[in-house]
Scaffold this motif. Structure first.
Motif, mmCIF file in Angstrom:
data_model
loop_
_atom_site.group_PDB
_atom_site.id
_atom_site.type_symbol
_atom_site.label_atom_id
_atom_site.label_comp_id
_atom_site.label_asym_id
_atom_site.label_seq_id
_atom_site.Cartn_x
_atom_site.Cartn_y
_atom_site.Cartn_z
ATOM 1 N N UNK A 22 9.074 -4.600 27.930
ATOM 2 C CA UNK A 22 9.226 -5.610 26.588
ATOM 3 C C UNK A 22 8.038 -5.873 25.894
ATOM 4 N N UNK A 23 6.754 -5.921 26.634
ATOM 5 C CA UNK A 23 5.518 -6.358 25.980
ATOM 6 C C UNK A 23 4.489 -4.893 25.770
ATOM 7 N N UNK A 24 4.915 -3.851 25.878
ATOM 8 C CA UNK A 24 4.018 -2.494 26.340
ATOM 9 C C UNK A 24 2.781 -2.647 26.981
ATOM 10 N N UNK A 25 3.199 -3.281 28.064
ATOM 11 C CA UNK A 25 1.980 -3.276 29.079
ATOM 12 C C UNK A 25 2.487 -2.796 30.547
ATOM 13 N N UNK A 26 1.646 -2.947 31.607
ATOM 14 C CA UNK A 26 2.161 -2.270 32.827
ATOM 15 C C UNK A 26 2.116 -3.492 33.825
ATOM 16 N N UNK A 27 2.887 -3.183 34.734
ATOM 17 C CA UNK A 27 3.226 -4.032 35.894
ATOM 18 C C UNK A 27 1.730 -4.653 36.484
ATOM 19 N N UNK A 80 0.841 -12.193 29.669
ATOM 20 C CA UNK A 80 1.330 -10.666 29.289
ATOM 21 C C UNK A 80 0.453 -10.235 28.197
ATOM 22 N N UNK A 81 -0.583 -9.284 28.631
ATOM 23 C CA UNK A 81 -1.436 -8.913 27.521
ATOM 24 C C UNK A 81 -0.946 -7.410 27.080
ATOM 25 N N UNK A 82 -0.894 -7.302 25.728
ATOM 26 C CA UNK A 82 -0.406 -6.056 25.314
ATOM 27 C C UNK A 82 0.321 -6.412 23.994
ATOM 28 N N UNK A 83 0.967 -5.294 23.165
ATOM 29 C CA UNK A 83 1.611 -5.582 21.958
ATOM 30 C C UNK A 83 2.951 -5.687 22.136
ATOM 31 N N UNK A 84 3.507 -7.085 21.701
ATOM 32 C CA UNK A 84 5.085 -7.305 21.858
ATOM 33 C C UNK A 84 5.996 -6.653 21.156
ATOM 34 N N UNK A 85 6.916 -5.914 21.322
ATOM 35 C CA UNK A 85 7.817 -5.244 20.671
ATOM 36 C C UNK A 85 8.508 -6.144 19.707
ATOM 37 N N UNK A 86 8.684 -7.373 20.020
ATOM 38 C CA UNK A 86 9.406 -8.249 19.291
ATOM 39 C C UNK A 86 8.446 -8.497 17.984
#
Length: 209
Positions: A43-48, A71-77
């Motif tokens: 959902x947040x364009x990151x990895x486990x 959560x680091x990364x670009x949020x799809x929302x």
């Protein structure tokens, strides 16, 4: 006509900058029933692995309802919201103030929804604590695990694992009090094993729970 076009272009540029700024920041996600680390990562364009490292998770398959994860990364929302804002800005003929007024009810609704979701785990935890206190077999299993993990000490530490039940620091969210250790331990065992007796059986088979 030129002034009107200039106003729309400026509003569109502002919306784009807002979207960039929003997606560049790390997000804090509150775990809901049914969530998994892999789903949150998608959902947040990151990895486990990124989520596991950021939150010092002992086991990526073990997350608790109500736990907060960084959560680091670009949020799809966020991306979807910024895209809709840009489309509305380029097509609307209303003023920037009108757009802001329309956006406020949506933000208030999201805040109320988030508060409602956050309040649910507390009720579940309270119920779990009550069940354990009334079950002699589970109480004995719980005491046995505490003895194996820390000798029954709330102040015991082993790296990132803290307290009587050697819980990950990320689970305790900075509150290392005895009461919070008991609440979080009960919630963890209820969500993963269903009972302390089952958790003890797993400990005997694997050397951890």
């Amino acid at each position: 006509m030129k002034i009107k076009n200039a106003l729309l272009s400026t509003a569109a540029a502002t919306a784009s900058l807002f979207a960039i700024g929003a997606t560049a920041q790390a997000a804090t996600v509150t775990v809901k029933a049914g969530d998994t680390v892999s789903a949150i990562a998608a959902d947040h364009n990151t990895t486990i692995d990124a989520i596991q490292q950021a939150n010092h998770l002992k086991d990526v398959n073990l997350i608790l309802v109500g736990q907060q994860l960084e959560v680091n990364g670009d949020s799809t929302t966020t991306t979807s919201t910024s895209t809709q804002t840009t489309q509305q800005t380029t097509t609307t003929q209303s003023s920037a103030q009108t757009s802001q007024t329309q956006a406020q009810p949506s933000q208030a609704s999201q805040t109320q929804s988030s508060q409602t979701q956050t309040s649910k785990p507390a009720a579940q935890t309270s119920s779990s604590t009550s069940n354990y206190s009334n079950n002699g077999s589970d109480s004995a299993a719980k005491a046995w695990i505490a003895g194996k993990e820390s000798g029954g000490s709330y102040s015991a530490r082993n790296g990132q694992y803290i307290g009587k039940y050697q819980l990950s620091a990320s689970y305790l969210n900075g509150d290392y009090s005895a009461a919070n250790q008991e609440r979080v331990a009960n919630s963890y065992v209820a969500s993963r094993y269903g009972s302390w007796s089952n958790a003890k059986s797993h400990w005997l088979a694997n050397g951890w729970y």
